[in-house]
Design a protein around this motif. Sequence first.
Motif, PDB file in Angstrom:
ATOM      1  N   VAL A  83       3.611   8.231   3.547  1.00  0.00           N
ATOM      2  CA  VAL A  83       4.140   7.087   2.791  1.00  0.00           C
ATOM      3  C   VAL A  83       5.435   6.575   3.427  1.00  0.00           C
ATOM      4  N   THR A  84       6.332   7.497   3.773  1.00  0.00           N
ATOM      5  CA  THR A  84       7.625   7.106   4.348  1.00  0.00           C
ATOM      6  C   THR A  84       7.447   6.354   5.655  1.00  0.00           C
ATOM      7  N   TYR A  85       6.632   6.900   6.542  1.00  0.00           N
ATOM      8  CA  TYR A  85       6.417   6.246   7.832  1.00  0.00           C
ATOM      9  C   TYR A  85       5.690   4.915   7.666  1.00  0.00           C
ATOM     10  N   GLN A  86       4.777   4.839   6.726  1.00  0.00           N
ATOM     11  CA  GLN A  86       4.090   3.569   6.492  1.00  0.00           C
ATOM     12  C   GLN A  86       5.080   2.503   6.045  1.00  0.00           C
ATOM     13  N   MET A  87       5.975   2.856   5.128  1.00  0.00           N
ATOM     14  CA  MET A  87       6.930   1.873   4.631  1.00  0.00           C
ATOM     15  C   MET A  87       7.900   1.427   5.721  1.00  0.00           C
ATOM     16  N   PHE A  88       8.464   2.367   6.460  1.00  0.00           N
ATOM     17  CA  PHE A  88       9.401   1.981   7.519  1.00  0.00           C
ATOM     18  C   PHE A  88       8.749   1.056   8.535  1.00  0.00           C
ATOM     19  N   HIS A  89       7.532   1.366   8.906  1.00  0.00           N
ATOM     20  CA  HIS A  89       6.867   0.542   9.917  1.00  0.00           C
ATOM     21  C   HIS A  89       6.335  -0.764   9.339  1.00  0.00           C
ATOM     22  N   VAL A 141       0.837  -1.204   0.000  1.00  0.00           N
ATOM     23  CA  VAL A 141       0.000   0.000   0.000  1.00  0.00           C
ATOM     24  C   VAL A 141       0.872   1.255   0.000  1.00  0.00           C
ATOM     25  N   ALA A 142       1.987   1.217   0.723  1.00  0.00           N
ATOM     26  CA  ALA A 142       2.888   2.373   0.747  1.00  0.00           C
ATOM     27  C   ALA A 142       3.460   2.650  -0.640  1.00  0.00           C
ATOM     28  N   VAL A 143       3.832   1.604  -1.351  1.00  0.00           N
ATOM     29  CA  VAL A 143       4.337   1.784  -2.720  1.00  0.00           C
ATOM     30  C   VAL A 143       3.233   2.364  -3.605  1.00  0.00           C
ATOM     31  N   ALA A 144       2.031   1.833  -3.489  1.00  0.00           N
ATOM     32  CA  ALA A 144       0.911   2.340  -4.298  1.00  0.00           C
ATOM     33  C   ALA A 144       0.607   3.798  -3.953  1.00  0.00           C
ATOM     34  N   CYS A 145       0.618   4.125  -2.656  1.00  0.00           N
ATOM     35  CA  CYS A 145       0.364   5.510  -2.252  1.00  0.00           C
ATOM     36  C   CYS A 145       1.487   6.434  -2.717  1.00  0.00           C
ATOM     37  N   GLY A 146       2.710   5.953  -2.673  1.00  0.00           N
ATOM     38  CA  GLY A 146       3.823   6.753  -3.177  1.00  0.00           C
ATOM     39  C   GLY A 146       3.679   7.045  -4.657  1.00  0.00           C
ATOM     40  N   LEU A 200      -2.509  11.529   7.928  1.00  0.00           N
ATOM     41  CA  LEU A 200      -1.771  12.395   6.998  1.00  0.00           C
ATOM     42  C   LEU A 200      -2.321  12.283   5.580  1.00  0.00           C
ATOM     43  N   TYR A 201      -2.714  11.082   5.168  1.00  0.00           N
ATOM     44  CA  TYR A 201      -3.304  10.923   3.835  1.00  0.00           C
ATOM     45  C   TYR A 201      -4.604  11.727   3.727  1.00  0.00           C
ATOM     46  N   ILE A 202      -5.436  11.610   4.745  1.00  0.00           N
ATOM     47  CA  ILE A 202      -6.713  12.328   4.716  1.00  0.00           C
ATOM     48  C   ILE A 202      -6.479  13.835   4.814  1.00  0.00           C
ATOM     49  N   LEU A 203      -5.585  14.259   5.703  1.00  0.00           N
ATOM     50  CA  LEU A 203      -5.273  15.681   5.846  1.00  0.00           C
ATOM     51  C   LEU A 203      -4.778  16.281   4.537  1.00  0.00           C
ATOM     52  N   SER A 204      -3.865  15.580   3.882  1.00  0.00           N
ATOM     53  CA  SER A 204      -3.276  16.145   2.664  1.00  0.00           C
ATOM     54  C   SER A 204      -4.278  16.234   1.518  1.00  0.00           C
ATOM     55  N   THR A 205      -5.225  15.344   1.456  1.00  0.00           N
ATOM     56  CA  THR A 205      -6.185  15.366   0.344  1.00  0.00           C
ATOM     57  C   THR A 205      -7.458  16.159   0.664  1.00  0.00           C
TER      58      THR A 205
END
Length: 123
Positions: free
Chosen positions: A42-48, A14-19, A86-91
């Motif tokens: 995206v970055t925090y999702q991938m690291f975690h 999902v992080a790759v798709a969101c990126g 963060l995804y919801i905030l940004s969009t």
Amino acid sequence: MKVFIIIGAINAMVAVACGAFGAHALEARLEPKYLDVWKTGVTYQMFHALGIIAIGILSGNVPASSLLSWSGWLMTAGIIIFSGSLYILSTSGIKILGAITPIGGVAFIVGWFLLILFAIRQL
């Protein structure tokens, strides 16, 4: 536990798709400030996601541990709360979501702390 490998892999995917979505579909639609917010999610999702996969691998090689299990679940909750907000905030631009994001950050921190405790006690 196999469940953490699956959860981690799903979140990495999902992080790759969101990126990719952010780089291609949102780049022209969002202000740079909000695009940076998206990228942080995206970055925090991938690291975690990678941390959760590591927990899943560890779980398959050591006796059952509530520290390890809680660590994985807290990282999962952190992804949902931190990256999700963060995804919801940004969009959407709904700034109140910025008040929720730190809850996810605390979940990340506690998850990593529990993993440290597990390593000190078990490894």
